[in-house]
Design a protein around this motif. Structure first.
Motif: not given
Length: 347
Positions: A36-38, A88-89, A303-304
């Protein structure tokens, strides 16, 4: 406001998907939270950067030219779109079992493109802050001549930035592997959830890590210095304006466009330094603490935070850049007029 119109459509599509399709069987709560964060980064970052790119391409089409600073922001938005889109996608699609591209070849491609675009975003932010720092130099000064030189050879600057960062990301092509049950991967390796980056020795891992830290720290230090110079200039200018107003009683006007651009650049750099500072701190921790290799948590956090800049920077650009804001307003207004005309013709 403009971006909210774009994001609302994406949010509706995602909500419909969640309501229509259940969460994949076996997905744990931490994996769902990560997904959900990504997903949130994708929802904000992809349409945001596309909107910025579209606005500048529209300006280029209408005016047949772009100012050097606008070309830098356009290039930055393209790099940020690659960061969010490629990392992210694809991570979101893989997390929800909608696509699986993380074989050996897929891992090499995704990690290479992500690291290259991430470092491009860093260096382009530095180039933009340095150019804006030169833009506030008084006409006729040596720094003003440097600005003219940079504008003339902007293509060469972009090429050098691309070559340097592409070469420094080559380790991803050499050492990236798909995720598999192999305990030997923990030796001199880095766990990035769906992939591993396995170095042949501890020395090569530390050398590559040090090179990446240096590649990030150098532009961070330089852009911070440039931003401090801009802030000092803005402070002195505001005091001069106040002095003129109190002395003459008139509103002293002052280089509005350049000052707005300078403030926008300072906002971008501040956002960048905070988020990428956390990213690099986690990277150093990953290199020095071996037990982090067994889990992808630290890599996920890295990465986030690095992708968060790529997702949030278009919001700053849209809010502060009048050219982008104006073009997007025109597009929204034209769309509303076309919708009204269509409704009238059908009634």
């Amino acid at each position: 406001m403009l971006l909210c119109v774009v994001l609302s459509g994406c949010a509706c599509d995602i909500t419909n998907y969640i309501q229509t399709y259940s969460v994949p069987v076996g997905m744990q709560s931490d994996e769902l939270s990560r997904s959900m964060l990504y997903l949130s980064l994708t929802v904000v970052g992809v349409p945001g950067n596309i909107a910025v790119i579209w606005a500048f391409l529209l300006a280029l089409y209408q005016e047949n030219r772009l100012l050097p600073a606008d070309a830098m922001v356009l290039h930055l938005a393209c790099a940020n779109l690659l960061v969010v889109g490629v990392r992210c996608l694809i991570e979101t699609l893989a997390s929800f079992r909608l696509a699986d591209v993380f074989g050996d070849t897929g891992c090499k491609a995704v990690i290479f493109v992500y690291r290259t675009s991430r470092s491009l975003s860093i260096w382009l932010t530095f180039v933009l802050s340095a150019y804006q720092c030169l833009s506030i130099a008084p006409p006729g000064s040596r720094w003003a001549s440097f600005r003219a030189l940079a504008a003339r050879y902007l293509g060469v600057i972009f090429l050098c930035v691309w070559v340097i960062n592409t070469c420094m990301s080559s380790a991803a092509v050499l050492f990236s592997l798909g995720s598999r049950n192999d305990s030997s991967l923990m030796n001199h390796g880095i766990n990035v959830q769906f992939c591993y980056v396995r170095f042949p020795s501890k020395l090569s891992k530390e050398a590559n890590g040090a090179a990446q830290v240096g590649r990030d720290v150098v532009p961070i230090a330089l852009m911070t210095l440039a931003s401090l110079i801009i802030l000092v200039f803005l402070y002195r200018h505001s005091r001069q304006v106040k002095g003129l107003r109190s002395g003459s009683g008139s509103g002293g006007g002052g280089g509005g466009a350049e000052q707005r651009a300078a403030k926008a650049v300072v906002a971008l750099v501040t956002l960048y330094v905070v988020l990428y500072g956390v990213d690099n701190g986690l990277w150093v921790y990953t290199l020095t603490v071996r037990k982090t290799m067994g889990s992808s948590l630290i890599s996920d956090l890295r990465i986030f935070f690095s992708s968060l800049y790529a997702a949030l920077s278009p919001l700053v650009i849209i809010a502060s850049n009048r050219k982008v804001n104006g073009r997007l307003r025109c597009v929204v207004q034209e769309k509303r007029i076309q919708d009204k005309a269509t409704n009238l013709s059908t009634t």
